[in-house]
Design a protein around this motif. Structure first.
Motif, PDB file in Angstrom:
ATOM      1  N   UNK A 271      11.321  47.193 -96.500  1.00  0.00           N
ATOM      2  CA  UNK A 271      10.352  46.352 -96.331  1.00  0.00           C
ATOM      3  C   UNK A 271      10.227  44.588 -95.331  1.00  0.00           C
ATOM      4  N   UNK A 272      11.213  44.837 -94.299  1.00  0.00           N
ATOM      5  CA  UNK A 272      11.216  43.904 -93.708  1.00  0.00           C
ATOM      6  C   UNK A 272       9.799  43.301 -93.155  1.00  0.00           C
ATOM      7  N   UNK A 273       9.130  43.853 -92.549  1.00  0.00           N
ATOM      8  CA  UNK A 273       7.475  43.930 -92.126  1.00  0.00           C
ATOM      9  C   UNK A 273       7.300  43.119 -93.700  1.00  0.00           C
ATOM     10  N   UNK A 274       6.533  43.576 -94.253  1.00  0.00           N
ATOM     11  CA  UNK A 274       5.629  43.971 -95.366  1.00  0.00           C
ATOM     12  C   UNK A 274       6.005  42.665 -95.642  1.00  0.00           C
ATOM     13  N   UNK A 275       7.302  42.189 -96.554  1.00  0.00           N
ATOM     14  CA  UNK A 275       8.035  41.320 -97.116  1.00  0.00           C
ATOM     15  C   UNK A 275       7.808  39.784 -96.168  1.00  0.00           C
ATOM     16  N   UNK A 276       7.268  39.041 -93.857  1.00  0.00           N
ATOM     17  CA  UNK A 276       7.672  39.143 -93.471  1.00  0.00           C
ATOM     18  C   UNK A 276       5.812  38.489 -93.121  1.00  0.00           C
ATOM     19  N   UNK A 277       5.272  39.408 -93.292  1.00  0.00           N
ATOM     20  CA  UNK A 277       3.443  39.990 -93.148  1.00  0.00           C
ATOM     21  C   UNK A 277       3.054  38.899 -94.199  1.00  0.00           C
ATOM     22  N   UNK A 278       3.650  39.499 -95.889  1.00  0.00           N
ATOM     23  CA  UNK A 278       2.609  38.642 -96.718  1.00  0.00           C
ATOM     24  C   UNK A 278       3.464  36.583 -96.846  1.00  0.00           C
ATOM     25  N   UNK A 279       4.371  36.560 -96.689  1.00  0.00           N
ATOM     26  CA  UNK A 279       5.342  35.157 -96.317  1.00  0.00           C
ATOM     27  C   UNK A 279       4.360  34.605 -95.453  1.00  0.00           C
ATOM     28  N   UNK A 280       4.281  35.233 -94.207  1.00  0.00           N
ATOM     29  CA  UNK A 280       2.548  34.882 -92.828  1.00  0.00           C
ATOM     30  C   UNK A 280       1.476  34.293 -93.816  1.00  0.00           C
ATOM     31  N   UNK A 281       0.595  35.440 -94.613  1.00  0.00           N
ATOM     32  CA  UNK A 281      -0.366  35.471 -95.162  1.00  0.00           C
ATOM     33  C   UNK A 281      -0.531  33.526 -95.963  1.00  0.00           C
ATOM     34  N   UNK A 282       0.741  33.950 -97.179  1.00  0.00           N
ATOM     35  CA  UNK A 282       0.541  32.819 -98.250  1.00  0.00           C
ATOM     36  C   UNK A 282       0.285  31.557 -97.456  1.00  0.00           C
ATOM     37  N   UNK A 283       1.290  31.277 -96.724  1.00  0.00           N
ATOM     38  CA  UNK A 283       1.369  30.001 -95.941  1.00  0.00           C
ATOM     39  C   UNK A 283      -0.028  30.146 -94.945  1.00  0.00           C
ATOM     40  N   UNK A 284      -0.603  30.471 -94.077  1.00  0.00           N
ATOM     41  CA  UNK A 284      -1.959  30.427 -93.543  1.00  0.00           C
ATOM     42  C   UNK A 284      -2.834  30.249 -94.458  1.00  0.00           C
ATOM     43  N   UNK A 285      -2.787  30.830 -95.952  1.00  0.00           N
ATOM     44  CA  UNK A 285      -4.038  30.742 -96.711  1.00  0.00           C
ATOM     45  C   UNK A 285      -3.627  29.562 -97.871  1.00  0.00           C
ATOM     46  N   UNK A 286      -2.627  28.465 -97.806  1.00  0.00           N
ATOM     47  CA  UNK A 286      -2.067  27.423 -97.828  1.00  0.00           C
ATOM     48  C   UNK A 286      -2.866  26.221 -97.317  1.00  0.00           C
ATOM     49  N   UNK A 287      -3.434  26.305 -95.967  1.00  0.00           N
ATOM     50  CA  UNK A 287      -3.507  26.037 -94.516  1.00  0.00           C
ATOM     51  C   UNK A 287      -5.060  26.169 -94.551  1.00  0.00           C
TER      52      UNK A 287
END
Length: 291
Positions: free
Chosen positions: A38-54
């Protein structure tokens, strides 16, 4: 104050591959209880959530490649021919990424025969009249899409770090317009995409030629003014230069329809929490404060 409507368009493959390779080098594949990496999916979600915050988008959409072959392969057999097959730990994560992001409220889109870049280009152009857009990617090819209504954020190292491009930033850095960047790419080629451009011309020379003459057509009209070595290289590769120009340009009229109401972003929902727990996405669970 009411939030201004805006659409975050995500380059799904760029985020997924970036996230995979960030941890796969140390064999951190993060298997869940079912033995699924799940490493790619988890990293992707974390990137998405960081982008949404900004970006604070009101709408979100993720574009995906749909299979290896596109219209560019018909133009040129060698297009992306040097790409290796994805690692086995990556393969189950393509479908998982689409399922998980959908349950996080992201609209997923892709059109067979076209790349995600083409879908992104088409949507940013289509939305220009009514919805400002921000494109999130690690791929500088997308810089050609920058416009007054479309900004491009290129991911840097870590989460939430971006080089944010609008027309002014791009011009200050490159000295050309975003559309002129297509001709720079055509001259220099792209080794990762497998098209050579003009052999022997690198980024620095390509950029200077377009800064000086405005376009490939401008360069060809002033060949006699170029250094003999550059002149010779271009003359010997005219056919490939013309083809590279077609390969470098992002297609902005893909036959697709977007229901923008379905792209409304509603934040973290019970379905988001459920899917994180269902697939044992512990890092994301911790990020969301659920552990």
């Amino acid at each position: 104050m009411e939030q201004k409507e805006n659409l975050l368009i995500v380059d799904g493959m760029a985020l997924l591959f970036r996230s995979f390779y960030a941890t796969s080098v140390t064999k951190q594949f993060m298997y869940n209880a079912d033995g699924m990496p799940t490493n790619a999916v988890q990293g992707m979600l974390r990137h998405l959530l960081a982008a949404i915050r900004q970006a604070e988008p009101t709408h979100t959409l993720i574009a995906w490649d749909m299979g290896a072959k596109t219209f560019r392969n018909e133009l040129f057999d060698g297009y992306k021919a040097n790409r290796t097959a994805p690692p086995e730990e990556m393969i189950p994560q393509f479908d998982l990424a689409k399922e998980v992001t959908a349950r996080f409220g992201f609209q997923n889109i892709g059109v067979p025969g076209y790349e995600a870049d083409d879908c992104i280009g088409t949507i940013s152009k289509h939305a220009a009249d009514f919805l400002p857009t921000t494109v999130l990617s690690g791929d500088k090819d997308l810089l050609q899409l920058i416009s007054g209504t479309n900004h491009v954020w290129i991911m840097q190292k870590g989460y939430g770090n971006y080089k944010r491009y609008d027309e002014a930033v791009f011009f200050a850095e490159m000295g050309i317009t975003p559309l002129q960047f297509i001709d720079v790419k055509a001259l220099m080629g792209d080794t990762s995409d497998g098209y050579p451009g003009v052999r022997g011309i690198g980024e620095k020379t390509a950029l200077k030629l377009i800064q000086d003459y405005g376009s490939i057509e401008g360069v060809l009209a002033h060949l006699e003014l170029l250094k003999p070595g550059v002149q010779k290289k271009i003359q010997e590769d005219l056919v490939m230069l013309e083809l590279s120009q077609k390969l470098a340009a992002i297609h902005t009229s893909v036959p697709l329809e977007v229901n923008y109401d379905q792209c409304l972003y509603r934040g973290i929902t019970s379905d988001s929490v459920d899917v994180v727990r269902e697939y044992g996405l512990k890092t994301v669970e911790r990020d969301l404060g659920l552990l």
